[in-house]
Design an enzyme around this catalytic site. Structure first.
Site, short mmCIF file in Angstrom:
data_model
loop_
_atom_site.label_atom_id
_atom_site.label_comp_id
_atom_site.label_asym_id
_atom_site.label_seq_id
_atom_site.Cartn_x
_atom_site.Cartn_y
_atom_site.Cartn_z
N ASP A 1 -7.61 19.72 -13.17
CA ASP A 1 -7.99 18.40 -13.67
C ASP A 1 -7.71 18.44 -15.18
OD1 ASP A 1 -9.32 16.19 -14.76
OD2 ASP A 1 -10.93 16.25 -13.29
N TYR B 1 -16.29 18.32 -13.61
CA TYR B 1 -16.81 16.96 -13.70
C TYR B 1 -17.87 16.74 -12.61
CZ TYR B 1 -16.77 11.87 -13.65
OH TYR B 1 -17.13 10.55 -13.69
N ARG C 1 0.86 -1.20 0.00
CA ARG C 1 0.00 0.00 0.00
C ARG C 1 0.89 1.24 0.00
NH1 ARG C 1 -1.42 1.68 4.70
NH2 ARG C 1 -2.16 -0.31 5.48
N LYS D 1 -9.26 7.67 -18.89
CA LYS D 1 -9.60 8.25 -20.18
C LYS D 1 -8.40 8.16 -21.15
CE LYS D 1 -13.25 9.03 -17.73
NZ LYS D 1 -13.53 10.27 -17.02
#
Ligand SMILES: *Cc1c(COP(=O)(O)O)cnc(C)c1O
Length: 389
Positions: free
Chosen positions: A175, A103, A51, A200
């Protein structure tokens, strides 16, 4: 590694791009949750628990940091997990300014999750710099913008917003999902943090959900590394590998995406059924000049509006044969969506219409198929959707 400064080459050789132990030309997928220690406190090359750090993920993180010109990169299990980690830099009582068309998930996490923990937000028109500056209240700590933004591809002057924001001591978060570092580099324009839905264009093949963050300086990187490890929304090693694989072809994919988009726009411009086109690469688009200043080109997202009195959009979507109706964008295959009933359905109709998200609006993520096939598909679907009088 020492290599070229040209991004086309960096996409392939940037960051950690090969396995130093074996010479393998790809970084292996390290499917391990932990690492053997050779004695108390003696860790091989610093690896401890996956992690906190995994070599495959670390290679991807060094690559994105290299591409964006940042100090460090961080990989998360989704774009939203990346945005959530960035918002975790803030405190109760702080306020975030967001552009009016961020978004939907960014708006939702602020409105439905972070609000419950005392973080407030203000929606500001970042396209109007005076309006933006007047919206900065004393409790404002950060601004989060997208350019171009969904679904009308509205452009924000990143450098101008960053200058104003920094004068007021705000953290500037961009972003950059729609552009990627190949087309636009927000850190060079003054941003402090760049976030991506790597789902994307960076992944590019619609086969992985992932998020990336790049930060400008050591202080932010230390905080983000702490948050990433403490909250744990990290990207797994196999998905990290898939992203590196996708990123290698980013420049060739995007060149084709963009050239297809430009050809589609030229075609739609002369189509009698099309009432309006939104594309920042178009010379008479309101965002053209600013976009040209800060990005390589107009990207590969197009929105257009069919005349709703003469064409039935439902029938248009149903009639497409090649282009698929689906959420998401940025993959090699062309996708369309209907913002009014899909991504922006939660906004009341009159509010939606006022900002331009009409029922006739269609958003197109242009893929890398042969453009003639895409144009033919759009044309036949428009023909089939004409309302017979
Ligand atoms: C898709 C998207 C996100 C969310 O990313 P996920 O990977 O779906 O969590 C954030 N910002 C933008 C601009 C997006 O398009």
């Amino acid at each position: 590694m020492n290599h070229s400064d040209n991004i086309e080459t960096k996409l392939i050789h940037g960051g950690i791009s090969l396995d130093e132990h074996t010479g393998a030309v790809n970084v292996p997928v390290y499917l391990t949750s932990t690492f053997k220690q050779d004695g108390l406190g003696i860790r091989r090359e610093g690896w401890e628990y996956a992690r906190t750090g995994n070599p495959t993920r670390a290679a991807l993180e060094s690559l994105i940091a290299d591409l964006d010109g940042g100090t460090g990169g961080f990989a998360f299990a989704s774009g939203m997990a990346a945005i959530n980690a960035v918002l975790s830099l803030l405190r109760e009582g702080d306020r975030v300014l967001i552009s009016s068309n961020v978004y939907g998930g960014t708006y939702r996490i602020l409105d439905k999750v972070w609000k419950n923990f005392g973080l407030s937000y203000t929606i500001a028109d970042t396209g109007d710099l005076n309006h933006f500056e007047s919206a900065i209240s004393p409790d404002a700590r950060a601004v989060l913008i997208e350019s171009p933004a969904n679904p009308l591809l509205t452009v924000t002057d990143i450098q101008a917003v960053a200058d104003i924001a920094h004068r007021h001591g705000l953290l500037v978060i961009v972003d950059n999902t729609f552009m990627t570092p190949y087309l636009q580099k927000p850190l060079e324009l003054g941003a402090d943090i760049v976030v991506y839905s790597a789902t994307k264009y960076l992944g590019g093949h619609s086969d992985v959900i992932a998020g990336l963050v790049v930060a400008r300086n050591n202080e932010l990187c230390e905080q983000l590394a702490f948050i990433q490890n403490a909250t744990g929304g990290t990207l797994g090693p196999f998905d990290s590998f898939l992203l590196q694989r996708g990123i290698k072809t980013l420049s060739v994919r995007l060149d084709r995406h963009v050239s297809n988009a430009e050809k589609m726009v030229s075609h739609l411009l002369h189509h009698p059924a099309v009432r309006k086109i939104y594309y920042p690469g178009l010379q008479n688009d309101p965002g053209f000049e600013v976009n040209r200043k800060q990005a390589k080109n107009g990207g590969a997202m197009i929105s257009f509006e069919l005349n709703p009195e003469r064409y039935d959009v439902r029938l248009f979507f149903k009639s497409l044969r090649l282009i698929m109706l689906a959420e998401s964008l940025g993959g090699v295959e062309s996708l369309v969506c209907h913002p009014a009933s899909m991504t922006h359905a939660s906004i009341p109709k009159d509010v939606r219409e006022k900002v331009g998200i009409t029922d006739g609006l269609i958003r197109l993520s242009i893929g890398i198929e042969l453009i003639d096939d895409l144009i033919n598909d759009i044309d036949q679907a428009i023909d089939s959707s004409e309302i017979k009088k």
